[in-house]
Design a protein around this motif. Structure first.
Motif: not given
Length: 505
Positions: A250-274
């Motif tokens: 994913q880091d090389l080929y396709y985008p992650e999901f952009l932030p959303d005001a109603n999706r908590p930042a602390w959900l798993p999958g949002g905790d990687k430095a890359w």
């Protein structure tokens, strides 16, 4: 009209929100200095992904909602890497919108290869591109590619009758065997890893999605294994090499999901430095004004085996899904899980305990399914119950993983009975070959679980295909397209829907 020149670009896959673009780009030959993206008059430096200089991310913030921008990509010296192209932001989350068109499918990955005992594993790439082109010919506003972007199973290939076929006829085409003792970007693996992903992702899409915000989910094969639980192997939760493989793909080929005001930042999958700031690579949101919200969720990566307390997705993610389902602040709402609701083919990773009885060839409940956890069904019940509890919107799931097309309305799930039926759509598998279809690989036709009461409009149909989903405030209309060899590839260009499934609000 002048043909769009892809130049030195191998692939472009963007995503969008109302205020931000996130774009993944690869080039055919490594760049020794940082390229930049011109967005109207702004210049955005690329962020190098991986060690080779071929892969770059462009993160563009502070954009105006519902606005089309011209994008131009240059090398460090100012020479264009490809022709300019347009990309549009979404409306503000609180702005009215009248319509949206989605192209949705699952399982686009896989590679061409000689038949095994007269059967194919995956669809020929020319046919796959033709299906994608037919879907794009309807000019969708967004794309949802739900899981299995990559097929390159490692341990779970070696315990099959076709292990020798892969070792001798498939793997050598892409380089040395992957060493599961080190990450995919390790010098021992990177050439093979990028060759595999270049073929299956860049080779399928090229720059065809450059102007279409895209939402790519991951599933079991993106973790470089099939979902299995036997005496010799338990592939989920994934080993470190599989998790890193999915992250690095994913880091090389396709985008992650952009932030959303109603999706908590602390959900798993949002905790990687890359990841890009605020983004999440397993739980995502497609928010299009007040017209539509789609919640997208990976159901493989965080599965656990805690009996009655077991979950397929983490509790924090479940709480977010329940909250968004019951908020009802958009006209329409869709769940897009990577693991199908309603249906079973008897495999471990189903929500349901149905198991294939070898003697009868039927799915049964009277035999215990090895590895299956009752807590998974408990979580399923909470989710489908929340969907059915909506008061203003029709409950709808458009899901991944399933190697078939199907549609229907669930009126019962275990002990739960629904006055408001839950509509379930499996939108089509882009690249499955003969062996990937359940009737061949598992020796059983997929069907609703015996715990599910469902009015089937289209029984699971083992063909390749996709869905065009038109969303308005009044209804969601889903056109389902299907095709399979020996039908001609030329026929794909004129493919018409086999079913139009409409869900009124």
């Amino acid at each position: 009209m002048k043909r769009w020149d892809q130049g030195r670009v191998a692939h472009i896959i963007p995503t969008s929100s109302h205020a931000r673009f996130l774009i993944k780009v690869s080039v055919t030959e490594a760049l020794t200095a940082t390229p930049y993206l011109a967005v109207n008059e702004r210049k955005i430096a690329g962020s190098q992904r991986g060690p080779s200089g071929r892969f770059w991310r462009f993160d563009v913030e502070g954009l105006e909602p519902a606005t089309q921008y011209e994008l131009r990509l240059f090398d460090a010296g100012g020479a264009p890497l490809c022709d300019p192209w347009p990309l549009r932001t979404f409306p503000r989350p609180d702005a009215a919108a009248e319509r949206l068109r989605i192209l949705a499918y699952t399982c686009p990955g896989g590679f061409d290869g000689p038949p095994f005992q007269g059967k194919t594993f995956w669809l020929d790439m020319d046919a796959r591109r033709a299906l994608l082109a037919r879907g794009l010919s309807f000019e969708p506003d967004v794309v949802i590619s739900n899981g299995d972007q990559i097929y390159w199973d490692l341990k779970t290939v070696l315990n099959k009758p076709f292990a020798k076929y892969f070792q001798e006829q498939v793997w050598p085409q892409f380089g040395d065997p992957l060493d599961v003792g080190v990450p995919m970007l390790h010098p021992r693996n990177i050439a093979t890893f990028t060759a595999v992903c270049d073929y299956q992702i860049a080779g399928l899409y090229g720059a065809s999605l450059r102007s279409i915000p895209s939402f790519f989910l991951t599933d079991d094969h993106d973790l470089f294994e099939n979902d299995e639980f036997t005496a010799g192997i338990a592939s989920l939760p994934p080993d470190t090499y599989g998790t890193l493989g999915a992250e690095q793909t994913q880091d090389l080929y396709y985008p992650e999901f952009l932030p959303d005001a109603n999706r908590p930042a602390w959900l798993p999958g949002g905790d990687k430095a890359w990841t890009a700031p605020g983004c999440n690579f397993t739980f995502g949101t497609l928010r299009y004004g007040t017209l539509l919200e789609v919640v997208l969720y990976d159901c493989r990566r965080y599965v656990n085996y805690k009996g009655n307390q077991a979950t397929i997705i983490p509790k924090w993610a479940e709480d977010w899904l329940l909250s968004r389902t019951l908020a009802e602040d958009t006209a329409q709402f869709i769940h897009a899980p990577s693991l199908p609701f309603a249906y079973s083919s008897g495999k471990l990773g189903d929500w349901y305990p149905d198991l294939l009885d070898a003697e009868s060839g039927q799915l049964v409940l009277y035999e215990a399914k090895p590895g299956w956890q009752r807590g998974w069904l408990h979580q399923h019940q909470r989710l489908i119950g929340a969907l059915a509890a909506q008061k203003q919107r029709a409950p709808l799931l458009v899901q991944g993983d399933f190697h078939a097309s199907g549609a229907g309305a669930v009126h019962r799930s275990g002990e739960l009975k629904f006055d408001r039926h839950v509509h379930v759509v499996t939108g089509g598998t882009l690249a499955s070959g003969d062996i990937a279809f359940p009737s061949c690989f598992r020796g059983v036709d997929s069907k609703p679980s015996q715990l599910i009461g469902m009015d089937e409009v289209l029984a699971p149909t083992e063909k390749n295909g996709f869905s065009i989903i038109d969303v308005t405030p009044e209804k969601i209309s889903i056109r389902m397209f299907a095709w399979r060899p020996p039908e001609s590839v030329e026929a794909i260009a004129h493919l018409e829907p086999m079913l139009v499934y409409e869900v009124a609000r």
